[in-house]
Motif scaffolding. Structure first.
Motif, PDB file in Angstrom:
ATOM      1  N   VAL A 202       0.878  -1.169   0.000  1.00  0.00           N
ATOM      2  CA  VAL A 202       0.000   0.000   0.000  1.00  0.00           C
ATOM      3  C   VAL A 202       0.916   1.220   0.000  1.00  0.00           C
ATOM      4  O   VAL A 202       2.123   1.098   0.201  1.00  0.00           O
ATOM      5  N   THR A 203       0.354   2.391  -0.255  1.00  0.00           N
ATOM      6  CA  THR A 203       1.156   3.619  -0.241  1.00  0.00           C
ATOM      7  C   THR A 203       0.489   4.640   0.655  1.00  0.00           C
ATOM      8  O   THR A 203      -0.711   4.904   0.518  1.00  0.00           O
ATOM      9  N   LEU A 204       1.246   5.175   1.609  1.00  0.00           N
ATOM     10  CA  LEU A 204       0.799   6.349   2.348  1.00  0.00           C
ATOM     11  C   LEU A 204       1.992   7.297   2.420  1.00  0.00           C
ATOM     12  O   LEU A 204       3.066   6.913   2.892  1.00  0.00           O
ATOM     13  N   HIS A 205       1.802   8.485   1.870  1.00  0.00           N
ATOM     14  CA  HIS A 205       2.884   9.463   1.882  1.00  0.00           C
ATOM     15  C   HIS A 205       2.932  10.132   3.257  1.00  0.00           C
ATOM     16  O   HIS A 205       2.002  10.832   3.644  1.00  0.00           O
ATOM     17  N   VAL A 206       4.006   9.855   3.969  1.00  0.00           N
ATOM     18  CA  VAL A 206       4.133  10.297   5.356  1.00  0.00           C
ATOM     19  C   VAL A 206       4.412  11.789   5.398  1.00  0.00           C
ATOM     20  O   VAL A 206       5.389  12.268   4.831  1.00  0.00           O
ATOM     21  N   GLY A 207       3.538  12.518   6.082  1.00  0.00           N
ATOM     22  CA  GLY A 207       3.745  13.950   6.274  1.00  0.00           C
ATOM     23  C   GLY A 207       4.296  14.189   7.667  1.00  0.00           C
ATOM     24  O   GLY A 207       4.279  13.295   8.515  1.00  0.00           O
ATOM     25  N   LEU A 208       4.763  15.384   7.921  1.00  0.00           N
ATOM     26  CA  LEU A 208       5.328  15.661   9.246  1.00  0.00           C
ATOM     27  C   LEU A 208       4.241  15.723  10.309  1.00  0.00           C
ATOM     28  O   LEU A 208       4.531  15.672  11.493  1.00  0.00           O
ATOM     29  N   GLY A 209       2.986  15.805   9.879  1.00  0.00           N
ATOM     30  CA  GLY A 209       1.870  15.800  10.829  1.00  0.00           C
ATOM     31  C   GLY A 209       1.886  14.574  11.720  1.00  0.00           C
ATOM     32  O   GLY A 209       1.483  14.624  12.882  1.00  0.00           O
ATOM     33  N   THR A 210       2.368  13.455  11.176  1.00  0.00           N
ATOM     34  CA  THR A 210       2.460  12.217  11.948  1.00  0.00           C
ATOM     35  C   THR A 210       3.328  12.415  13.184  1.00  0.00           C
ATOM     36  O   THR A 210       3.110  11.808  14.218  1.00  0.00           O
ATOM     37  N   PHE A 211       4.343  13.270  13.065  1.00  0.00           N
ATOM     38  CA  PHE A 211       5.309  13.432  14.142  1.00  0.00           C
ATOM     39  C   PHE A 211       5.099  14.719  14.950  1.00  0.00           C
ATOM     40  O   PHE A 211       5.868  15.014  15.851  1.00  0.00           O
ATOM     41  N   ARG A 212       4.071  15.475  14.584  1.00  0.00           N
ATOM     42  CA  ARG A 212       3.825  16.720  15.318  1.00  0.00           C
ATOM     43  C   ARG A 212       3.546  16.417  16.781  1.00  0.00           C
ATOM     44  O   ARG A 212       2.772  15.519  17.096  1.00  0.00           O
ATOM     45  N   PRO A 213       4.155  17.156  17.689  1.00  0.00           N
ATOM     46  CA  PRO A 213       3.872  16.902  19.103  1.00  0.00           C
ATOM     47  C   PRO A 213       2.411  17.189  19.427  1.00  0.00           C
ATOM     48  O   PRO A 213       1.799  18.092  18.839  1.00  0.00           O
ATOM     49  N   VAL A 214       1.863  16.391  20.325  1.00  0.00           N
ATOM     50  CA  VAL A 214       0.494  16.639  20.794  1.00  0.00           C
ATOM     51  C   VAL A 214       0.603  17.727  21.850  1.00  0.00           C
ATOM     52  O   VAL A 214       1.317  17.572  22.843  1.00  0.00           O
ATOM     53  N   LYS A 215      -0.094  18.833  21.647  1.00  0.00           N
ATOM     54  CA  LYS A 215       0.039  19.974  22.562  1.00  0.00           C
ATOM     55  C   LYS A 215      -1.109  20.039  23.570  1.00  0.00           C
ATOM     56  O   LYS A 215      -0.998  20.673  24.601  1.00  0.00           O
ATOM     57  N   GLU A 216      -2.227  19.387  23.259  1.00  0.00           N
ATOM     58  CA  GLU A 216      -3.384  19.437  24.141  1.00  0.00           C
ATOM     59  C   GLU A 216      -3.234  18.439  25.286  1.00  0.00           C
ATOM     60  O   GLU A 216      -2.797  17.312  25.080  1.00  0.00           O
ATOM     61  N   ASP A 217      -3.615  18.860  26.495  1.00  0.00           N
ATOM     62  CA  ASP A 217      -3.552  17.957  27.657  1.00  0.00           C
ATOM     63  C   ASP A 217      -4.501  16.790  27.484  1.00  0.00           C
ATOM     64  O   ASP A 217      -4.183  15.653  27.841  1.00  0.00           O
ATOM     65  N   ASN A 218      -5.694  17.086  26.942  1.00  0.00           N
ATOM     66  CA  ASN A 218      -6.654  16.019  26.646  1.00  0.00           C
ATOM     67  C   ASN A 218      -6.394  15.578  25.206  1.00  0.00           C
ATOM     68  O   ASN A 218      -6.596  16.348  24.270  1.00  0.00           O
ATOM     69  N   ILE A 219      -5.937  14.326  25.014  1.00  0.00           N
ATOM     70  CA  ILE A 219      -5.516  13.907  23.676  1.00  0.00           C
ATOM     71  C   ILE A 219      -6.658  13.930  22.667  1.00  0.00           C
ATOM     72  O   ILE A 219      -6.431  14.037  21.467  1.00  0.00           O
ATOM     73  N   LEU A 220      -7.897  13.865  23.141  1.00  0.00           N
ATOM     74  CA  LEU A 220      -9.039  13.872  22.223  1.00  0.00           C
ATOM     75  C   LEU A 220      -9.181  15.212  21.499  1.00  0.00           C
ATOM     76  O   LEU A 220      -9.870  15.317  20.484  1.00  0.00           O
ATOM     77  N   ASP A 221      -8.524  16.239  22.015  1.00  0.00           N
ATOM     78  CA  ASP A 221      -8.564  17.560  21.367  1.00  0.00           C
ATOM     79  C   ASP A 221      -7.524  17.703  20.265  1.00  0.00           C
ATOM     80  O   ASP A 221      -7.473  18.715  19.576  1.00  0.00           O
ATOM     81  N   HIS A 222      -6.656  16.676  20.106  1.00  0.00           N
ATOM     82  CA  HIS A 222      -5.603  16.737  19.081  1.00  0.00           C
ATOM     83  C   HIS A 222      -6.191  16.439  17.701  1.00  0.00           C
ATOM     84  O   HIS A 222      -7.006  15.525  17.552  1.00  0.00           O
ATOM     85  N   HIS A 223      -5.772  17.215  16.706  1.00  0.00           N
ATOM     86  CA  HIS A 223      -6.234  16.972  15.334  1.00  0.00           C
ATOM     87  C   HIS A 223      -5.057  16.538  14.472  1.00  0.00           C
ATOM     88  O   HIS A 223      -4.041  17.219  14.396  1.00  0.00           O
ATOM     89  N   MET A 224      -5.202  15.381  13.807  1.00  0.00           N
ATOM     90  CA  MET A 224      -4.149  14.869  12.927  1.00  0.00           C
ATOM     91  C   MET A 224      -4.176  15.601  11.592  1.00  0.00           C
ATOM     92  O   MET A 224      -5.254  15.907  11.071  1.00  0.00           O
ATOM     93  N   HIS A 225      -3.007  15.848  11.022  1.00  0.00           N
ATOM     94  CA  HIS A 225      -2.935  16.362   9.647  1.00  0.00           C
ATOM     95  C   HIS A 225      -3.248  15.221   8.688  1.00  0.00           C
ATOM     96  O   HIS A 225      -2.995  14.055   8.986  1.00  0.00           O
ATOM     97  N   SER A 226      -3.784  15.542   7.526  1.00  0.00           N
ATOM     98  CA  SER A 226      -4.156  14.481   6.580  1.00  0.00           C
ATOM     99  C   SER A 226      -2.971  14.070   5.709  1.00  0.00           C
ATOM    100  O   SER A 226      -2.083  14.885   5.423  1.00  0.00           O
ATOM    101  N   GLU A 227      -2.977  12.801   5.307  1.00  0.00           N
ATOM    102  CA  GLU A 227      -1.923  12.237   4.459  1.00  0.00           C
ATOM    103  C   GLU A 227      -2.577  11.437   3.336  1.00  0.00           C
ATOM    104  O   GLU A 227      -3.630  10.825   3.527  1.00  0.00           O
ATOM    105  N   PHE A 228      -1.933  11.447   2.178  1.00  0.00           N
ATOM    106  CA  PHE A 228      -2.501  10.805   0.985  1.00  0.00           C
ATOM    107  C   PHE A 228      -2.136   9.323   0.949  1.00  0.00           C
ATOM    108  O   PHE A 228      -0.997   8.945   1.211  1.00  0.00           O
ATOM    109  N   TYR A 229      -3.139   8.472   0.626  1.00  0.00           N
ATOM    110  CA  TYR A 229      -2.898   7.023   0.563  1.00  0.00           C
ATOM    111  C   TYR A 229      -3.465   6.441  -0.732  1.00  0.00           C
ATOM    112  O   TYR A 229      -4.353   7.025  -1.368  1.00  0.00           O
ATOM    113  N   VAL A 230      -2.934   5.281  -1.101  1.00  0.00           N
ATOM    114  CA  VAL A 230      -3.433   4.526  -2.256  1.00  0.00           C
ATOM    115  C   VAL A 230      -3.440   3.036  -1.893  1.00  0.00           C
ATOM    116  O   VAL A 230      -2.440   2.520  -1.387  1.00  0.00           O
TER     117      VAL A 230
END
Length: 341
Positions: A202-230
């Motif tokens: 499969v292909t997923l182009h890894v963006g830096l969003g995957t590695f962005r630090p989670v800044k919110e104390d409550n993890i449910l408030d964290h929003h992932m950046h989108s990445e393209f897959y095939v």
């Protein structure tokens, strides 16, 4: 669920700075969920945990030399541009440092003018939309001027840039390597196939969003950046057949996992498709597609650590990480691997 729930203490010297001479000589921690055991092996032993009829799912994305060092037109100030997401032939979403020097209209010169970028929009913080001007083929210019975008915790210079690519990397587009796959050699993959284990790409182009630090104390408030897959027809068919025949789906890496879990229906069946995913997997998530995972050791409080904690349990994973520290495993991108079954 609090961010601090995913913290662990890691001595700096355990962060791997260089890849091993031979890819599959890295260590492998094997976690057996059913029996609650931990074994210490080498990566080449992974084959003994795979059975005929299983399917390994690998991410065949290829890292582009996405880090460009240029200078601001007019002032000569040094500016670093990291390519994140291609929007069209000439336009990219980028991460620019220092961002304050890259206002809309700023022009950045690379390679003495072989490549010129103009900031045309500001997205957020250091993110900028940059339109490039060049003559010839962009990929060739990038290959000449760009550097591999190694994570900030790797301070050593990479002597061979192919070591930040998997041996099966094929489709260009990632800003970071799918690092669980770095342990495989071509010979090991051949042995795996010979044993009757299928391999689906499969292909997923890894963006830096995957590695962005989670800044919110409550993890449910964290929003992932989108990445393209095939996922193509062949991969979907191979995975679905494996499922129907009672074989296990073993994902190589969190990127393969996120791709499969994005597309799978309630029965774990896939269809050929492509698109963007911002799936965030954390404890409480019910996996539909995968039965096991090969992964590296991840940063404290990262979304990747949350994903592996969803597959086993937070307590068991943190316990395993504590053992890994005691046993002096090597951590992060060029570090050792873990197999969860």
């Amino acid at each position: 669920m609090q961010l601090s729930d995913f913290y662990y203490d890691l001595p700096q010297e355990l962060i791997a700075q260089d890849p091993l001479l031979k890819r599959d000589n890295s260590r492998l921690m094997v976690l057996n969920r059913e029996e609650g055991t931990i074994e210490h092996k080498h990566f080449y032993d992974v084959i003994s945990y795979l059975k005929e009829g299983d399917c390994l799912v690998i991410n065949d994305t290829k890292v582009i030399p996405a880090r460009l060092i240029g200078e601001k037109e007019g002032t000569g100030a040094a500016i670093e541009v990291l390519l994140l997401k291609r929007l069209d032939d000439c336009t990219w979403e980028t991460l620019v440092k220092p961002g304050k020097k890259a206002r809309v209209g700023a022009r950045i010169i690379f390679g003495g003018g072989k490549l010129v970028g103009e900031v045309i929009d500001i997205v957020e913080e250091g993110n900028r939309i940059v339109r490039f001007e060049y003559e010839g083929i962009f990929e060739e210019i990038l290959d000449e001027l760009g550097q591999m975008p190694l994570p900030p915790y790797i301070t050593h210079k990479l002597e061979d840039k192919n070591r930040y690519q998997t041996v099966y990397a094929e489709h260009e587009g990632s800003a970071a390597a799918p690092t669980a796959g770095l342990h495989f050699t071509k010979e090991l993959l051949e042995e795996i196939k010979t044993k009757g284990i299928k391999i689906a790409h499969v292909t997923l182009h890894v963006g830096l969003g995957t590695f962005r630090p989670v800044k919110e104390d409550n993890i449910l408030d964290h929003h992932m950046h989108s990445e393209f897959y095939v996922i193509d027809e062949k991969a979907a068919e191979t995975i679905n057949e494996t499922k129907k025949n009672g074989g296990r789906i073993i994902a190589v890496g969190t990127t393969s996992t996120r791709t499969l879990e994005t597309v799978a229906d309630e029965n774990g069946m896939l269809r050929a498709c492509s698109g963007w995913t911002d799936i965030f997997i954390y404890p409480g998530y019910k996996f539909k597609a995968i039965d096991g995972l090969i992964t590296n050791f991840h940063l404290p409080e990262s979304t990747l650590l949350m994903l592996v904690s969803a597959l086993y349990s937070r307590e068991k994973i943190l316990e395993a990480y504590k053992v890994a520290v005691e046993e002096r495993y090597r951590f992060f991108s060029f570090g050792d691997a873990m197999l969860i079954l």
